[in-house]
Scaffold this active site. Structure first.
Site, PDB file in Angstrom:
ATOM      1  N   HIS A 251      35.122  41.499  44.769  1.00 47.34           N
ATOM      2  CA  HIS A 251      34.145  40.632  44.098  1.00 47.34           C
ATOM      3  C   HIS A 251      32.721  41.132  44.288  1.00 47.34           C
ATOM      4  O   HIS A 251      31.843  40.891  43.469  1.00 47.34           O
ATOM      5  CB  HIS A 251      34.315  39.188  44.558  1.00 47.34           C
TER       6      HIS A 251
ATOM      7  N   ARG B 266      33.171  32.091  36.660  1.00 51.09           N
ATOM      8  CA  ARG B 266      33.712  31.969  38.035  1.00 51.09           C
ATOM      9  C   ARG B 266      32.892  30.910  38.764  1.00 51.09           C
ATOM     10  O   ARG B 266      31.810  31.213  39.267  1.00 51.09           O
ATOM     11  CB  ARG B 266      33.579  33.305  38.764  1.00 51.09           C
TER      12      ARG B 266
ATOM     13  N   ARG C  60      36.447  28.435  34.625  1.00 49.81           N
ATOM     14  CA  ARG C  60      37.598  28.575  35.513  1.00 49.81           C
ATOM     15  C   ARG C  60      37.386  27.674  36.727  1.00 49.81           C
ATOM     16  O   ARG C  60      36.303  27.665  37.319  1.00 49.81           O
ATOM     17  CB  ARG C  60      37.762  30.020  35.987  1.00 49.81           C
TER      18      ARG C  60
ATOM     19  N   GLU D 170      47.870  36.247  36.792  1.00 42.42           N
ATOM     20  CA  GLU D 170      47.422  37.215  37.803  1.00 42.42           C
ATOM     21  C   GLU D 170      48.384  37.314  38.984  1.00 42.42           C
ATOM     22  O   GLU D 170      48.130  38.033  39.947  1.00 42.42           O
ATOM     23  CB  GLU D 170      45.994  36.901  38.271  1.00 42.42           C
TER      24      GLU D 170
ATOM     25  N   ASN E 245      42.591  42.107  37.967  1.00 40.69           N
ATOM     26  CA  ASN E 245      42.160  42.448  39.334  1.00 40.69           C
ATOM     27  C   ASN E 245      43.207  41.995  40.344  1.00 40.69           C
ATOM     28  O   ASN E 245      43.595  42.734  41.236  1.00 40.69           O
ATOM     29  CB  ASN E 245      40.826  41.773  39.661  1.00 40.69           C
ATOM     30  N   ASP E 246      43.631  40.760  40.177  1.00 37.65           N
ATOM     31  CA  ASP E 246      44.647  40.253  41.097  1.00 37.65           C
ATOM     32  C   ASP E 246      46.044  40.671  40.675  1.00 37.65           C
ATOM     33  O   ASP E 246      46.903  40.898  41.526  1.00 37.65           O
ATOM     34  CB  ASP E 246      44.559  38.726  41.191  1.00 37.65           C
TER      35      ASP E 246
ATOM     36  N   ARG F 256      42.809  44.610  46.978  1.00 33.77           N
ATOM     37  CA  ARG F 256      41.786  45.106  46.046  1.00 33.77           C
ATOM     38  C   ARG F 256      40.483  45.513  46.715  1.00 33.77           C
ATOM     39  O   ARG F 256      39.647  46.189  46.124  1.00 33.77           O
ATOM     40  CB  ARG F 256      41.525  44.065  44.939  1.00 33.77           C
TER      41      ARG F 256
ATOM     42  N   CYS G 280      40.510  38.917  31.218  1.00 37.07           N
ATOM     43  CA  CYS G 280      39.177  38.793  31.820  1.00 37.07           C
ATOM     44  C   CYS G 280      39.053  39.585  33.115  1.00 37.07           C
ATOM     45  O   CYS G 280      38.048  39.506  33.800  1.00 37.07           O
ATOM     46  CB  CYS G 280      38.815  37.332  32.050  1.00 37.07           C
TER      47      CYS G 280
END
Ligand code: PEP
Ligand code: MG
Length: 586
Positions: free
Chosen positions: A199, A306, A342, A441, A464-465, A475, A512
């Site tokens: 992040h 986010r 989200r 995810e 990403n996840d 990650r 996303c």
């Protein structure tokens, strides 16, 4: 007599986390408090242990320096002469013996004694006219800083309070730290830890500051005020650059900015392929203020808001009205464009001060995101009510992170309905007719996509996840960052499965995760049939430009070939061979 030498150019290689080039002076984040030292008196009976404390700090500093010298890679090793000098200085009479004497004679704490001795030495150096010797006073500072770090601990400075133009150098920056960066002060940053989709990197890209992560031991090589070049595109960091390197990078920086300006001139054009397929290109935001950036970069809406960043770096969670005001601001600025809010995705690498999950052994697999929210319905309800209220002012979608089972969707919907009922009873304005989506995810959500599609309005793939959980690769871990790639055939097949399910069940599939924001990935994503892409705002112009240079027809043929590949490298090569020319222009 120590062997002094002129500083040589050193190149370090890490992960390019946020593109662009910056040139400036280093500012070590972890050496907090070194300049702010308090004086206190030591009682006679504690003098010996105070001296011992100083000696231990010197020993640790010496061991650390020795380890750096021994572990230096081959090409850096020839330049470690300066560190040898520092080792020698650590035990130098002027510094070491004098500090011990000062502790004893003045009965003061070790930090104060060291500070006093160092400033005495520096004054001496100032009176020397020889410029070379004068420069050696820098070495004294570096060495005393190193000892001081161990004496006072390494608590981090408050990044928000930095008051000069610098490049941050840190072992690690938490997303909360990174979100406090002030753009007029921090030109870029580098860290020892971290990977491209941590992040912290995401925030760097959002802020458009060049960043290189995962450098290993950069904080042990770089000192305060060292001249640095950061190339966030290639992941290269240059220390003590020669004049020639400096002018090369100034040139590269100018070219990078020129190209960026070119892309941004076209950013408000539609993202339409040469054969007429139009895609919505959306922006990801972490903070409400970033909506402006999405619009400025030509975004068609917010594909991922986010919201957890409003919960980080504070002791109390925000209340409903505060959240409502922020969401409403975003929704109003975006007018009728979609805003995908989200729900809270805390913990994992975004632990909050007052969550109970911070001592988990495996936070990424723990009480994160929707799991946390369902366990703390009080906190979740506050957010759901704020979202429903903001939805009365524009085009809101709600997106639920880290869904791994149908039960979680049902429980969430139940809470959402209850939140709407309570607003109804209180006579507050709200809108419950909003699109309800889930993040894809977690691998179980991919496998169960057909079932989940029946109870959701849209999917948004969080690569990403998804990559982290599918390939079992943390990650944010630099040790395995080389294995982390969206082109792993397993990931491509999973995305294909999700888009196939979307078509069959008649629901839209968005993306996303960071995969969506790299022009290099666009031929594949077009071929896979993603309906909408959302990314860091500054990636929007390049992605739109890429889409405008492709035919979806070609991409659809191409994907069949890509899905036949059996390794990540084969996929990369295939993309390069098929679209290399165009990619060179993005
Ligand atoms: C993702 O996982 O791809 C995603 C978009 O969510 P985050 O990066 O916030 O975990
Ligand atoms: Mg995620």
């Amino acid at each position: 007599m120590p062997n002094y030498e002129i500083k040589k150019e050193i190149r370090l290689i890490g992960t390019g986390a946020s593109p662009g080039i910056c040139i400036g002076k280093a500012y070590l984040v972890d050496k907090e408090g070194v300049d702010i030292v308090e004086k206190y008196f030591i009682s006679r009976k504690n003098l010996d242990s105070e001296i011992k404390r100083f000696k231990v700090a010197v020993k640790i500093a010496t061991d650390e320096l020795r380890a750096i010298i021994e572990n230096a890679p081959e090409d850096v090793r020839q330049h470690t002469g300066i560190l040898e000098t520092h080792v020698a200085l650590l035990k130098d009479k002027m510094l070491y013996d004098k500090t011990i004497e000062t502790i004893k004679n003045e009965r003061v704490n070790a930090e104060w004694a060291l500070k006093k001795v160092v400033s005495g030495i520096k004054t001496l150096f100032q009176d020397i006219s020889d410029s070379y010797l004068k420069e050696r006073s820098d070495d004294i500072t570096h060495v005393s800083d190193r000892i001081m770090r161990f004496l006072i601990g390494t608590e981090k400075i408050n990044i928000g309070e930095i008051d000069k133009r610098v490049i941050l150098v840190a072992k690690d920056l938490s997303p909360a730290d990174a979100s406090q960066i002030q753009l007029d002060k921090v030109m870029g940053f580098l860290t020892d830890h971290g990977g491209r989709t941590s992040h912290t990197s995401i925030i760097a890209r959002t802020l458009e500051v060049p960043a290189v992560l995962g450098l290993g031991n950069a904080t042990q090589i770089i000192n305060n005020d060292d001249g640095l070049i950061i190339d966030g595109t290639t992941g290269i960091v240059i220390l003590h650059a020669t004049d020639q390197t400096l002018s090369e990078y100034k040139e590269l920086k100018a070219r990078f900015e020129e190209h960026k300006a070119f892309l941004s001139r076209g950013c408000h054009l539609k993202a339409e392929t040469l054969d007429g397929l139009s895609l919505q290109i959306m922006g990801n935001i972490e903070l409400p203020e970033e909506v402006v950036s999405v619009l400025d970069h030509g975004g068609d809406g917010i594909g991922l808001y986010r919201t957890e960043f409003q919960y980080l770096a504070r002791n109390e969670f925000p209340g409903e009205d505060e959240l409502f005001d922020k969401y409403k601001d975003v929704v109003e600025v975006m007018s009728q464009r979609p805003v995908t809010i989200r729900t809270l995705d805390i913990n994992g690498d975004k632990a909050v001060a007052n969550s109970s999950g911070s001592d988990e052994a495996n936070p990424a697999l723990g009480l994160r995101a929707i799991r946390y929210c369902l366990k703390r319905p009080d906190i979740f309800r506050t957010q759901l009510r704020a979202i429903l209220r903001a939805a009365a002012f524009g085009n809101v979608r709600i997106l639920i992170p880290m869904i791994s089972s149908l039960d979680e969707i049902r429980e969430t919907k139940k809470l959402l309905n209850e939140a709407a009922d309570s607003l109804e009873k209180e006579g507050k304005a709200y809108n419950k007719n909003i699109q309800f989506g889930i993040m894809i995810e977690v691998p179980s959500a991919v496998i169960m996509a057909d079932v989940m599609a029946q109870e959701t309005d849209f999917f948004s793939i969080g690569t990403n996840d998804l990559i982290q959980y599918t390939l079992a690769i943390d990650r944010g871990n630099r040790e395995v960052a080389n294995l982390y790639h969206p082109f792993h055939p397993a990931i491509l097949r999973m995305i294909k499965h999700v888009t196939d399910v979307g078509k069959e069940k008649g629901i839209k599939v968005f993306m996303c995760g960071e995969m969506a924001g790299d022009p290099f990935n666009i031929p594949l994503l077009l071929g896979l049939g993603i309906d909408e892409l959302s990314m860091n705002p500054q990636s929007i112009p390049a992605v739109k430009n890429m889409i405008r240079s492709l035919k979806v027809e070609d991409a659809r043929h191409f994907i069949n070939e890509a899905l036949k590949q059996t390794t990540t490298m084969d996929v990369i090569k295939l993309v390069e061979a098929s679209f290399g020319d165009m990619l060179g222009q993005t």
